[in-house]
Motif scaffolding. Structure first.
Motif, PDB file in Angstrom:
ATOM      1  N   SER A 257       0.847  -1.203   0.046  1.00  0.00           N
ATOM      2  CA  SER A 257      -0.124   0.084   0.017  1.00  0.00           C
ATOM      3  C   SER A 257       0.981   1.279  -0.117  1.00  0.00           C
ATOM      4  N   GLU A 258       0.270   2.387   0.048  1.00  0.00           N
ATOM      5  CA  GLU A 258       1.054   3.517   0.172  1.00  0.00           C
ATOM      6  C   GLU A 258       1.919   3.546   1.353  1.00  0.00           C
ATOM      7  N   ARG A 259       1.712   3.045   2.536  1.00  0.00           N
ATOM      8  CA  ARG A 259       1.978   3.043   3.763  1.00  0.00           C
ATOM      9  C   ARG A 259       2.816   1.824   4.127  1.00  0.00           C
ATOM     10  N   MET A 260       2.847   0.843   3.380  1.00  0.00           N
ATOM     11  CA  MET A 260       3.587  -0.466   3.890  1.00  0.00           C
ATOM     12  C   MET A 260       4.369  -1.013   2.688  1.00  0.00           C
ATOM     13  N   VAL A 261       5.383  -1.456   3.080  1.00  0.00           N
ATOM     14  CA  VAL A 261       6.676  -2.309   1.954  1.00  0.00           C
ATOM     15  C   VAL A 261       6.951  -3.281   2.767  1.00  0.00           C
ATOM     16  N   VAL A 262       7.182  -4.310   2.082  1.00  0.00           N
ATOM     17  CA  VAL A 262       7.817  -5.674   2.322  1.00  0.00           C
ATOM     18  C   VAL A 262       8.954  -5.844   1.651  1.00  0.00           C
ATOM     19  N   GLY A 263      10.277  -6.115   2.181  1.00  0.00           N
ATOM     20  CA  GLY A 263      11.586  -6.386   1.733  1.00  0.00           C
ATOM     21  C   GLY A 263      11.943  -7.771   1.872  1.00  0.00           C
ATOM     22  N   VAL A 264      12.706  -8.406   1.095  1.00  0.00           N
ATOM     23  CA  VAL A 264      12.950  -9.788   1.266  1.00  0.00           C
ATOM     24  C   VAL A 264      14.442  -9.650   0.736  1.00  0.00           C
ATOM     25  N   PRO A 270      10.724 -12.108   5.118  1.00  0.00           N
ATOM     26  CA  PRO A 270      10.140 -11.046   4.997  1.00  0.00           C
ATOM     27  C   PRO A 270      10.087  -9.901   5.939  1.00  0.00           C
ATOM     28  N   MET A 271      10.567  -8.722   5.543  1.00  0.00           N
ATOM     29  CA  MET A 271      10.579  -7.595   6.582  1.00  0.00           C
ATOM     30  C   MET A 271       9.518  -6.538   6.289  1.00  0.00           C
ATOM     31  N   VAL A 272       8.831  -6.189   7.241  1.00  0.00           N
ATOM     32  CA  VAL A 272       7.660  -5.192   7.015  1.00  0.00           C
ATOM     33  C   VAL A 272       8.256  -3.744   7.487  1.00  0.00           C
ATOM     34  N   PHE A 273       7.915  -2.888   6.383  1.00  0.00           N
ATOM     35  CA  PHE A 273       8.243  -1.164   6.790  1.00  0.00           C
ATOM     36  C   PHE A 273       7.039  -0.426   6.638  1.00  0.00           C
ATOM     37  N   VAL A 274       6.840   0.352   7.588  1.00  0.00           N
ATOM     38  CA  VAL A 274       5.732   1.123   7.584  1.00  0.00           C
ATOM     39  C   VAL A 274       5.909   2.642   7.562  1.00  0.00           C
TER      40      VAL A 274
END
Length: 374
Positions: A257-264, A270-274
């Motif tokens: 979404s506009e406010r959530m990114v998942v990095g691998v 998987p790491m969640v960034f908000v």
């Protein structure tokens, strides 16, 4: 754990892509072939093997509108595959590369696709109706090293790239006769092909995965220095943020979404960034909670075992009796894709694949602490 489905297809998976209806998956088992599996009664069955490349297939993308598959390989070639009664028929794309093709992605309107390469070049490929073939225009002399990842802006014109020269760049890919000028494109429609819009020098090491947010207002990319970078309003007045992580580097990113990114990446988790209400990005948590809980014990055990091997001992660990919990992935995750039949402002399901040969499907609908960011 948010993983809802785990399936091991091969010893190692280089890349994967989904069919438009999500009933089939195409993947490269780290060789020159592309295997297509179909889901039948909760079981994946191999239905096609695409054999045309001579070396490792490094990129696959499956168009959601036209049902075409595009592949690129270290053999410097690209093929567009069309499904016919007899199977999948390849059409060669002339890339004019003297180094390996590394990544590929269809544009949002699917009238073009981009190829990143080890030749410091990006190929923008489009179909010529008059001659009935795929041709390419090259963006040259802009990168100082291999192009590792590419991402199309929602306006179908801007293209972001990352490179092992440590930079992220945004280019215009406007091609007269292929792209129609549209007011929704803003100033992008007035740019020339290959014009560099911005060069981001935030990373001083190899840069890997790059993605745009659903609106195209934010750009995220990762570096081999265990950093992730967020850039708002890409252009002359861009605002950038960097988030450092204490874990291993990331390889790919995805906006949910506009406010959530998942990095691998290399942490196999998987790491969640908000982003908060003010737009400040931060690391929230790992998705694979079971694996995260045992990470400290795992690293300590691995170090102790390696230390013991140095002294010729079979085992040298005070924590040998600690059971290491296995997570969804056992090796580096190198690819993450959304599971959505159409482009949406938010995504709750996505898939990951990695060097362990697994494809994992993740579902965030039951992750209550994440729903507020979707």
């Amino acid at each position: 754990m948010a993983a809802t489905s785990i399936h091991k297809f091969a010893q190692c998976i280089t890349c994967h892509a989904w069919s438009p209806d999500l009933s089939m998956i195409a993947l490269c088992p780290n060789d020159s072939e592309v295997h297509i599996y179909k889901l039948s009664e909760d079981k994946w069955e191999k239905v096609h093997v695409l054999q045309k490349h001579d070396q490792i297939v490094s990129g696959i993308d499956w168009s959601s509108r036209s049902n075409k598959i595009v592949t690129v390989s270290h053999d410097r070639n690209s093929y567009v595959w069309n499904q016919e009664a007899s199977g999948w028929v390849p059409t060669l794309v002339i890339l004019r590369l003297n180094r390996a093709a590394l990544c590929v992605q269809w544009s949002p309107k699917e009238n073009k696709f981009a190829v990143g390469s080890g030749a410091k070049t990006v190929c923008i490929c489009y179909y010529e109706q008059e001659n009935n073939w795929w041709v390419s225009k090259l963006i040259r002399k802009r990168h100082d090293s291999s192009v590792t990842s590419i991402a199309w802006h929602p306006n179908n014109i801007l293209l972001a790239t990352t490179s092992t020269d440590g930079k992220c760049r945004v280019f215009s890919t406007f091609i007269k006769g292929v792209d129609a000028k549209d007011s929704a494109m803003g100033n992008s429609a007035d740019t020339k092909f290959g014009e560099q819009i911005v060069q981001l020098d935030l990373c001083f090491c190899w840069a890997f995965g790059v993605r745009w947010s659903p609106s195209g207002n934010t750009l995220a990319y990762v570096g081999h220095n265990s950093m992730i970078y967020f850039v708002d309003e890409v252009g002359p007045s861009a605002a950038a943020q960097s988030v450092a992580i204490r874990d291993l580097p990331l390889r790919d990113v995805l906006f949910l979404s506009e406010r959530m990114v998942v990095g691998v990446g290399f942490d196999c988790n998987p790491m969640v960034f908000v982003a908060d209400e003010s737009g400040l990005w931060s690391f929230l948590r790992f998705l694979d909670e079971r694996k995260a809980a045992s990470s400290s014990a795992k690293y300590g055990s691995q170090f102790s075992e390696a230390f013991g091997k140095f002294y010729g001992q079979s085992k040298y660990s005070a924590n040998n009796n600690v059971e290491q919990s296995r997570g969804a992935h056992d090796n580096c995750i190198n690819c993450i894709l959304p599971l959505a039949k159409q482009r949406k402002s938010s995504v709750t399901r996505f898939s990951t694949s990695g060097l362990d040969g697994k494809v994992v499907i993740w579902d965030l609908q039951k992750q209550e602490d994440l729903l507020e960011y979707l």
